[in-house]
Design a protein around this motif. Structure first.
Motif, PDB file in Angstrom:
ATOM      1  N   LEU A 421       0.866  -1.173   0.000  1.00  0.00           N
ATOM      2  CA  LEU A 421       0.000   0.000   0.000  1.00  0.00           C
ATOM      3  C   LEU A 421       0.902   1.221   0.000  1.00  0.00           C
ATOM      4  O   LEU A 421       1.718   1.396   0.910  1.00  0.00           O
ATOM      5  N   THR A 422       0.752   2.077  -1.018  1.00  0.00           N
ATOM      6  CA  THR A 422       1.778   3.057  -1.331  1.00  0.00           C
ATOM      7  C   THR A 422       1.177   4.435  -1.571  1.00  0.00           C
ATOM      8  O   THR A 422       0.030   4.562  -2.006  1.00  0.00           O
ATOM      9  N   GLY A 423       1.989   5.472  -1.302  1.00  0.00           N
ATOM     10  CA  GLY A 423       1.618   6.850  -1.590  1.00  0.00           C
ATOM     11  C   GLY A 423       2.672   7.519  -2.445  1.00  0.00           C
ATOM     12  O   GLY A 423       3.138   6.966  -3.424  1.00  0.00           O
ATOM     13  N   ASP A 424       3.022   8.757  -2.129  1.00  0.00           N
ATOM     14  CA  ASP A 424       4.163   9.516  -2.643  1.00  0.00           C
ATOM     15  C   ASP A 424       3.997  10.115  -4.027  1.00  0.00           C
ATOM     16  O   ASP A 424       4.402  11.244  -4.258  1.00  0.00           O
ATOM     17  N   ILE A 425       3.432   9.406  -4.995  1.00  0.00           N
ATOM     18  CA  ILE A 425       3.593   9.780  -6.402  1.00  0.00           C
ATOM     19  C   ILE A 425       2.450  10.663  -6.909  1.00  0.00           C
ATOM     20  O   ILE A 425       2.406  11.015  -8.092  1.00  0.00           O
ATOM     21  N   HIS A 426       1.510  11.060  -6.023  1.00  0.00           N
ATOM     22  CA  HIS A 426       0.462  12.040  -6.342  1.00  0.00           C
ATOM     23  C   HIS A 426      -0.426  11.578  -7.494  1.00  0.00           C
ATOM     24  O   HIS A 426      -0.915  12.393  -8.284  1.00  0.00           O
ATOM     25  N   SER A 427      -0.645  10.296  -7.598  1.00  0.00           N
ATOM     26  CA  SER A 427      -1.475   9.721  -8.656  1.00  0.00           C
ATOM     27  C   SER A 427      -1.887   8.323  -8.213  1.00  0.00           C
ATOM     28  O   SER A 427      -1.411   7.816  -7.195  1.00  0.00           O
ATOM     29  N   SER A 428      -2.785   7.696  -8.967  1.00  0.00           N
ATOM     30  CA  SER A 428      -3.360   6.404  -8.592  1.00  0.00           C
ATOM     31  C   SER A 428      -2.840   5.301  -9.516  1.00  0.00           C
ATOM     32  O   SER A 428      -2.916   5.443 -10.748  1.00  0.00           O
ATOM     33  N   TRP A 429      -2.347   4.223  -8.907  1.00  0.00           N
ATOM     34  CA  TRP A 429      -1.787   3.109  -9.661  1.00  0.00           C
ATOM     35  C   TRP A 429      -2.248   1.792  -9.040  1.00  0.00           C
ATOM     36  O   TRP A 429      -2.531   1.718  -7.843  1.00  0.00           O
ATOM     37  N   ALA A 430      -2.281   0.763  -9.850  1.00  0.00           N
ATOM     38  CA  ALA A 430      -2.442  -0.607  -9.363  1.00  0.00           C
ATOM     39  C   ALA A 430      -1.556  -1.493 -10.220  1.00  0.00           C
ATOM     40  O   ALA A 430      -1.519  -1.337 -11.442  1.00  0.00           O
ATOM     41  N   ALA A 431      -0.834  -2.398  -9.576  1.00  0.00           N
ATOM     42  CA  ALA A 431       0.137  -3.197 -10.317  1.00  0.00           C
ATOM     43  C   ALA A 431       0.280  -4.573  -9.698  1.00  0.00           C
ATOM     44  O   ALA A 431       0.334  -4.716  -8.468  1.00  0.00           O
ATOM     45  N   ASP A 432       0.358  -5.595 -10.557  1.00  0.00           N
ATOM     46  CA  ASP A 432       0.920  -6.861 -10.131  1.00  0.00           C
ATOM     47  C   ASP A 432       2.433  -6.683 -10.025  1.00  0.00           C
ATOM     48  O   ASP A 432       3.019  -5.829 -10.707  1.00  0.00           O
ATOM     49  N   VAL A 472      -2.289  13.934 -21.043  1.00  0.00           N
ATOM     50  CA  VAL A 472      -2.112  13.159 -19.825  1.00  0.00           C
ATOM     51  C   VAL A 472      -2.713  11.769 -19.995  1.00  0.00           C
ATOM     52  O   VAL A 472      -2.101  10.760 -19.613  1.00  0.00           O
ATOM     53  N   VAL A 473      -3.900  11.690 -20.595  1.00  0.00           N
ATOM     54  CA  VAL A 473      -4.523  10.384 -20.840  1.00  0.00           C
ATOM     55  C   VAL A 473      -3.663   9.550 -21.780  1.00  0.00           C
ATOM     56  O   VAL A 473      -3.473   8.345 -21.572  1.00  0.00           O
ATOM     57  N   ALA A 474      -3.123  10.183 -22.798  1.00  0.00           N
ATOM     58  CA  ALA A 474      -2.238   9.461 -23.716  1.00  0.00           C
ATOM     59  C   ALA A 474      -1.005   8.941 -22.986  1.00  0.00           C
ATOM     60  O   ALA A 474      -0.538   7.817 -23.232  1.00  0.00           O
ATOM     61  N   ALA A 475      -0.479   9.744 -22.065  1.00  0.00           N
ATOM     62  CA  ALA A 475       0.683   9.310 -21.296  1.00  0.00           C
ATOM     63  C   ALA A 475       0.343   8.135 -20.394  1.00  0.00           C
ATOM     64  O   ALA A 475       1.141   7.201 -20.234  1.00  0.00           O
ATOM     65  N   GLU A 476      -0.851   8.149 -19.809  1.00  0.00           N
ATOM     66  CA  GLU A 476      -1.279   7.022 -18.975  1.00  0.00           C
ATOM     67  C   GLU A 476      -1.291   5.731 -19.780  1.00  0.00           C
ATOM     68  O   GLU A 476      -0.795   4.686 -19.330  1.00  0.00           O
ATOM     69  N   HIS A 477      -1.845   5.800 -20.993  1.00  0.00           N
ATOM     70  CA  HIS A 477      -1.886   4.606 -21.840  1.00  0.00           C
ATOM     71  C   HIS A 477      -0.486   4.189 -22.266  1.00  0.00           C
ATOM     72  O   HIS A 477      -0.173   2.992 -22.316  1.00  0.00           O
ATOM     73  N   ALA A 478       0.367   5.151 -22.578  1.00  0.00           N
ATOM     74  CA  ALA A 478       1.718   4.821 -23.030  1.00  0.00           C
ATOM     75  C   ALA A 478       2.516   4.133 -21.932  1.00  0.00           C
ATOM     76  O   ALA A 478       3.239   3.158 -22.185  1.00  0.00           O
ATOM     77  N   VAL A 479       2.401   4.626 -20.713  1.00  0.00           N
ATOM     78  CA  VAL A 479       3.129   3.998 -19.601  1.00  0.00           C
ATOM     79  C   VAL A 479       2.646   2.572 -19.385  1.00  0.00           C
ATOM     80  O   VAL A 479       3.441   1.653 -19.150  1.00  0.00           O
ATOM     81  N   ARG A 480       1.328   2.350 -19.478  1.00  0.00           N
ATOM     82  CA  ARG A 480       0.804   0.992 -19.304  1.00  0.00           C
ATOM     83  C   ARG A 480       1.228   0.069 -20.431  1.00  0.00           C
ATOM     84  O   ARG A 480       1.457  -1.124 -20.222  1.00  0.00           O
ATOM     85  N   GLU A 481       1.345   0.601 -21.634  1.00  0.00           N
ATOM     86  CA  GLU A 481       1.717  -0.239 -22.765  1.00  0.00           C
ATOM     87  C   GLU A 481       3.104  -0.836 -22.606  1.00  0.00           C
ATOM     88  O   GLU A 481       3.350  -1.975 -23.017  1.00  0.00           O
ATOM     89  N   VAL A 482       4.032  -0.080 -22.038  1.00  0.00           N
ATOM     90  CA  VAL A 482       5.397  -0.592 -21.901  1.00  0.00           C
ATOM     91  C   VAL A 482       5.657  -1.189 -20.525  1.00  0.00           C
ATOM     92  O   VAL A 482       6.752  -1.693 -20.262  1.00  0.00           O
ATOM     93  N   ASN A 483       4.665  -1.134 -19.639  1.00  0.00           N
ATOM     94  CA  ASN A 483       4.753  -1.766 -18.321  1.00  0.00           C
ATOM     95  C   ASN A 483       3.483  -2.586 -18.128  1.00  0.00           C
ATOM     96  O   ASN A 483       2.526  -2.141 -17.482  1.00  0.00           O
ATOM     97  N   ARG A 484       3.488  -3.785 -18.692  1.00  0.00           N
ATOM     98  CA  ARG A 484       2.255  -4.561 -18.822  1.00  0.00           C
ATOM     99  C   ARG A 484       1.670  -5.014 -17.496  1.00  0.00           C
ATOM    100  O   ARG A 484       0.487  -5.353 -17.422  1.00  0.00           O
ATOM    101  N   MET A 491      -3.600   9.900 -13.427  1.00  0.00           N
ATOM    102  CA  MET A 491      -2.526  10.830 -13.078  1.00  0.00           C
ATOM    103  C   MET A 491      -2.989  12.233 -12.704  1.00  0.00           C
ATOM    104  O   MET A 491      -2.157  13.134 -12.597  1.00  0.00           O
ATOM    105  N   THR A 492      -4.285  12.446 -12.503  1.00  0.00           N
ATOM    106  CA  THR A 492      -4.765  13.806 -12.266  1.00  0.00           C
ATOM    107  C   THR A 492      -5.477  13.988 -10.935  1.00  0.00           C
ATOM    108  O   THR A 492      -5.230  14.969 -10.228  1.00  0.00           O
ATOM    109  N   ALA A 493      -6.362  13.102 -10.569  1.00  0.00           N
ATOM    110  CA  ALA A 493      -7.285  13.329  -9.456  1.00  0.00           C
ATOM    111  C   ALA A 493      -6.613  13.209  -8.088  1.00  0.00           C
ATOM    112  O   ALA A 493      -5.614  12.514  -7.915  1.00  0.00           O
ATOM    113  N   HIS A 494      -7.212  13.911  -7.113  1.00  0.00           N
ATOM    114  CA  HIS A 494      -6.803  13.839  -5.711  1.00  0.00           C
ATOM    115  C   HIS A 494      -7.873  13.098  -4.922  1.00  0.00           C
ATOM    116  O   HIS A 494      -9.041  13.102  -5.283  1.00  0.00           O
TER     117      HIS A 494
END
Length: 545
Positions: A421-432, A472-484, A491-494
């Motif tokens: 369970l993580t914070g710090d990066i000012h955005s929302s992520w979920a990862a295996d 920003v949405v395009a960047a979200e998709h791009a990051v997911r594409e190379v980190n499967r 990356m926006t909401a608080h």
């Protein structure tokens, strides 16, 4: 390839529901603020619940000039009481202590002799005044198996960047066992240096950057006057660790990016001042050896290992030629003792869920995770690490030897149910959490990670600005594409997360504030994801409870 998980659309019903909850919470917050007295101007708090005890906290103001950091004011006798009922007709524990200028007139009581898994009320009295009544809850007994546990999960609350509506909405729920604060509870910057969109929403005190004990005490005191934070502290116990901004940006064991010895003095003295103020002003249990990393059990359902990733780490690598040091086996983000402690606890915990309170992101986020044969040649010639170039070397990506050892130990030891369970990066992520990102999803995983957004601190989307939302949405998709292995990214909401764990699953529900610059902001549901029997992240249709 694992499919990316998208958040649900924002519906009118979702927003209106959030607004109704917000309205109710505003009334509750107003009542709390009115109930405070000048003697107890900083409210009450509790934390670090055990089966038979909990930390109780308050701060006494014995005279108008005895403000936080002033080192003024007489000693004051303070009485504390714990009861099962609001009227305190059945007091189950009580005592007295002395608030002194040496501890900035803060009071911390380790109340013991309580019953496991039980709700309590507590209060303080001093100088003829009575504090607001707080609510707290003890942890289940070690041998008990609660039907469920529910935690609020928060991080990165910058006073200048907005109002703490996330705390208000969490307080209004009434169903939380505890709140997990993963760091950056406050910010050390000078006034106006690190605000939100359009500048600071409200001004920091003191005006200058924090470097001394008095400075840190003043800033802690200011944050404790926020009505939404006071409401949450008085409603549910906190379990907190620190990240960097409780001392200085990008802190490491020997310094920080935001520390200049030539103008700001000795780093060890500054860190000691920040640590003292943190222990005075936060409801954390003090340990004999002074370490902040610690472990809490919640029956046989969950154990929480809380990390300190600032006090023991090596210095962050520098971009360029420094990238080659990311993989160096001697570099550590935890320090050897803490890593051994973490691995040992995950291996031996007799619980369904091994939760890790993790201040910075552990999932690999690289550009790109290339095939080993390619990266070997690049690493030898231009210094690209074997796993690819990390986006942020302040995270575990900058200390891959520690992460590899941890993941391998978890996998090889069969420690199932591991959830970071993580914070710090000012955005929302979920990862295996794959042992080898390039082999995902076919290869094994060591667990999963849920990352909550900031309460207020600037997000990547804030920095980009409303006009760049499409980018920003395009960047979200791009990051997911190379980190499967990344299953979700926003990356926006608080806002905040609510973690629900039971025998079958651990589910995180993300909630987003409509506008952090609005002190009465409503909230909307973002997405719900869970780890179940498969040990990997799966979508859920909506929040639990």
């Amino acid at each position: 390839m694992g499919a990316a998980i998208e958040g649900p659309p924002v519906g009118r019903r979702t927003v209106l529901k959030g607004g109704a909850v917000a309205a109710a919470a505003v009334l509750a917050g107003t009542a709390r603020a009115v109930a405070q007295t000048p003697v107890f101007a900083h409210g009450v708090a509790s934390g670090d619940p055990l089966p038979t005890g909990v930390i109780l906290w308050t701060r006494v103001t014995p005279a108008p000039d005895a403000t936080p950091g002033s080192n003024r004011g007489p000693d004051v006798t303070v009485r504390w009481e714990v009861a099962r009922d609001d009227s305190f007709g059945a007091v189950v524990a009580a005592g007295t202590t002395t608030a002194t200028a040496a501890s900035d007139h803060t009071v911390k009581i380790d109340a013991s002799g309580l019953a496991p898994g039980t709700d309590y009320r507590y209060r303080f009295t001093a100088l003829g005044a009575t504090s607001p009544t707080g609510r707290t809850r003890t942890a289940p007994a070690a041998a008990d198996t609660p039907e469920r546990l529910r935690f609020g999960v928060v991080s990165c609350s910058n006073w200048e960047a907005g109002y703490f509506g996330a705390y208000r909405h969490l307080a209004a729920r009434g169903d939380l066992d505890a709140v997990l604060h993963l760091g950056d509870y406050l910010y050390e910057y000078e006034r106006g240096q690190f605000g939100g969109r359009g500048g600071a929403v409200r001004a920091h005190d003191p005006e200058h950057e924090l470097t001394t004990l008095a400075d840190y005490r003043i800033r802690h005191g200011q944050y404790k006057t926020d009505p939404d934070l006071a409401l949450l502290h008085g409603s549910v116990p906190f379990i907190a660790t620190w990240d960097d901004h409780e001392t200085a940006n990008d802190a490491w064991s020997g310094g920080a990016q935001n520390h200049d010895p030539a103008t700001e003095g000795d780093w060890a003295a500054r860190r000691a001042a920040a640590r003292q103020a943190y222990r005075e002003w936060m409801p954390v249990r003090d340990t004999a050896d002074g370490r902040l990393y610690r472990r809490l059990r919640f029956g046989t359902l969950a154990e929480l290992s809380l990390l300190d990733l600032r006090s023991h780490r090596d210095r962050q690598v520098r971009p360029g030629a420094g990238w080659r040091d990311v993989d160096a086996p001697e570099r550590s983000i935890t320090g050897r003792e803490q890593l051994d402690w973490l691995i040992g606890g995950l291996a031996s915990a007799p619980v369904r869920w091994k939760l890790v309170g993790n201040p910075v992101m552990i999932a690999p986020v690289l550009v790109p995770p290339l095939e080993p044969a390619v990266t070997e040649g690049l690493a030898r010639t231009i210094g690209i690490p074997a796993g690819g170039i990390p986006i942020n070397a302040d995270q575990w990506d900058g200390y891959t030897a520690d992460r590899n050892r941890l993941f391998r130990a978890v996998h090889d030891g069969g420690a199932g149910g591991v959830l970071f369970l993580t914070g710090d990066i000012h955005s929302s992520w979920a990862a295996d959490l794959p042992l080898d990102a390039a082999a995902y999803p076919a290869g094994p995983v060591a667990g999963a990670e849920f990352v909550v957004p900031s309460v207020t601190s600037q997000s990547p989307g804030d920095i980009a600005g409303p006009a760049a939302r499409g980018g920003v949405v395009a960047a979200e998709h791009a990051v997911r594409e190379v980190n499967r292995h990344l299953r979700y990214l926003e990356m926006t909401a608080h806002g905040y997360g609510v973690l629900h764990v039971d025998a079958g699953q651990a589910q995180m529900d993300w909630f987003y504030l409509l506008d952090v610059a609005d002190p009465a902001s409503g909230v909307r549901h973002g997405i719900s994801l869970a780890v179940g029997a498969t040990g990997r992240i799966e979508p859920r249709p909506g929040p639990v409870g």
